[in-house]
Design a protein around this motif. Structure first.
Motif, short mmCIF file in Angstrom:
data_model
loop_
_atom_site.label_atom_id
_atom_site.label_comp_id
_atom_site.label_asym_id
_atom_site.label_seq_id
_atom_site.Cartn_x
_atom_site.Cartn_y
_atom_site.Cartn_z
N ALA A 87 0.82 -1.22 0.00
CA ALA A 87 0.00 0.00 0.00
C ALA A 87 0.85 1.27 0.00
N ALA A 88 2.08 1.19 -0.51
CA ALA A 88 2.95 2.37 -0.50
C ALA A 88 2.46 3.44 -1.46
N GLY A 89 1.67 3.07 -2.45
CA GLY A 89 1.18 4.04 -3.43
C GLY A 89 -0.20 4.55 -3.08
N THR A 90 -1.09 4.49 -4.04
CA THR A 90 -2.43 5.05 -3.90
C THR A 90 -3.19 4.47 -2.73
N ARG A 148 -5.63 6.90 -17.14
CA ARG A 148 -5.31 8.32 -17.08
C ARG A 148 -5.13 8.70 -15.61
N PRO A 149 -3.90 8.96 -15.19
CA PRO A 149 -3.67 9.26 -13.77
C PRO A 149 -4.32 10.58 -13.36
N SER A 150 -4.87 10.57 -12.16
CA SER A 150 -5.46 11.77 -11.57
C SER A 150 -4.96 11.89 -10.14
N GLN A 151 -4.55 13.07 -9.77
CA GLN A 151 -3.97 13.28 -8.44
C GLN A 151 -5.01 13.79 -7.45
N GLY A 164 -2.06 11.19 -3.61
CA GLY A 164 -2.10 9.87 -4.25
C GLY A 164 -2.56 10.00 -5.69
N LEU A 165 -2.25 8.98 -6.48
CA LEU A 165 -2.62 8.98 -7.90
C LEU A 165 -3.70 7.94 -8.15
#
Length: 381
Positions: free
Chosen positions: A53-56, A246-249, A335-336
């Motif tokens: 879970a280090a990312g989003t 499509r990445p969204s922050q 997060g992304l």
């Protein structure tokens, strides 16, 4: 040797040249897949390049909710499914997921009535999995629920129930559950390449990011659950693969809890960019979020972009009697989101939060999109 220590896990990986399923990614989707597959008796290896879970999956708004805003888009099936999964998590992880009441202010009586219709439908879609019934608040009731709200000119509002959770804690619980079911779950182990033979994915090449040691293992099935980095894994199987994400922050601020006293959360029904915004009690502090900003890159450690913090503070100032300033911000995290849509223009706020399961011509199974609430149901759509 400690059977759960890293040396023992590495020894098991070295001694097992073939697996039924290898899962790439230790976030919500990958861990959910690992639990499901291990429970069905498959030999499962899950690898995560950094930490679980280090990312989003550790940078969410900490909510387990059905998505009230999707009602306005008439996406009733999505809301019903999400509410079903909310009930499932409340039952199975009560130490990590708990009910939370939300208050939605209204500027007019007509607006309050419209909220009542929508939230009444929300209650009905939850059916027997409902947490509590929504109620109408007059101006006095609104002030009693959220005394820190700037409520002059408001016509009351509505209160409804959803749930809050510890996202990183739930990820670790899933990792432990998968391991208890027999899966090998290994962090700090990165995918170097896919093994492709006769135009079919037959395994993976892995690298321990702590020691540099490398392995090649065979797999009957490789699952790409790499989240926002899923397209990069798809290109390892097919360099010509058309982007699907499509990445969204999303940026969140943490301020002291006394900026919005009380036990209830605030849902701002419409921000300047047409979204909703939450102000939520969290570990004695107040969590404010989130933004929805398109990005063309996918950094491991995303940081707020120009204007995102100012936007959150300005929105909070419209609703709080004592609005926080930049100096009051205790923490910021971003997060992304791995949104389905691929490259292109337009607002990311309109893109689907649902997921899609894709099987490439090379046999790579990719779980694309999705979020925490639907991690338990990665089936084809």
């Amino acid at each position: 040797m400690n059977p759960h220590g890293r040396d023992a896990l590495i020894a098991r990986l070295s001694a097992t040249p073939e697996w039924d399923i290898v899962i790439i990614g230790g976030g919500a989707t990958g861990l959910g897949c690992a639990v499901d597959a291990a429970a069905r008796g498959y030999a499962v290896l899950l690898v995560e390049a950094r930490d679980f879970a280090a990312g989003t999956s550790s940078r969410s708004t900490k909510l387990i909710h059905g998505g009230v805003r999707y009602l306005a888009q008439a996406r009733f099936g999505l809301v019903r499914e999400a509410l079903h999964e909310r009930a499932h998590l409340l039952r199975n992880a009560p130490a990590l997921v708990h009910p939370l009441r939300f208050v939605v202010p209204a500027r007019t009586r007509l607006g309050r009535a419209a909220l009542g219709v929508g939230l009444g439908l929300y209650d009905r879609l939850a059916a027997e999995g409902g947490v509590g019934r929504s109620v109408t608040l007059d101006p006095a009731g609104l002030h009693a629920a959220l005394p820190g709200l700037r409520d002059e000119g408001l016509a009351g509002g509505m209160a409804y129930w959803d749930a809050q959770f510890d996202d990183a804690g739930l990820a670790l619980a899933l990792a432990r559950t998968a391991a208890r079911l027999g899966a090998l779950v290994l962090n700090h182990c990165a995918l170097s390449a896919l093994v492709v033979e006769a135009e079919q994915v037959r395994g993976v090449r892995l690298r321990d990011t702590l020691s540099g040691r490398e392995w090649t293992v065979a797999a009957r099935c490789v699952v790409n659950a790499a989240g926002v980095w899923g397209d990069a894994v798809r290109r390892l199987a097919d360099p010509a693969a058309v982007p699907s994400l499509r990445p969204s922050q999303g940026v969140h601020l943490v301020v002291d809890g006394d900026f919005l006293p009380g036990r209830d959360a605030l849902l701002v029904p419409r921000t300047a960019d047409g979204r909703v915004l939450f102000m939520i009690p969290w570990l004695g502090k107040l969590l404010i979020g989130t933004t929805d900003t398109a990005r063309d890159d996918t950094p491991d450690e995303p940081a707020p972009l120009a204007g995102e913090i100012d936007f959150l503070l300005a929105t909070a100032a419209q609703w709080l009697r004592r609005p926080p300033a930049l100096a009051d911000v205790r923490s910021v995290f971003a997060g992304l989101r791995p949104l389905l849509g691929g490259p292109g223009g337009g607002a990311t706020g309109r893109l689907s939060r649902e997921h899609r399961v894709e099987v490439s011509p090379q046999g790579l199974v990719s779980v694309l999109g999705g979020d925490w609430l639907l991690y338990t149901s990665p089936r084809p759509r």
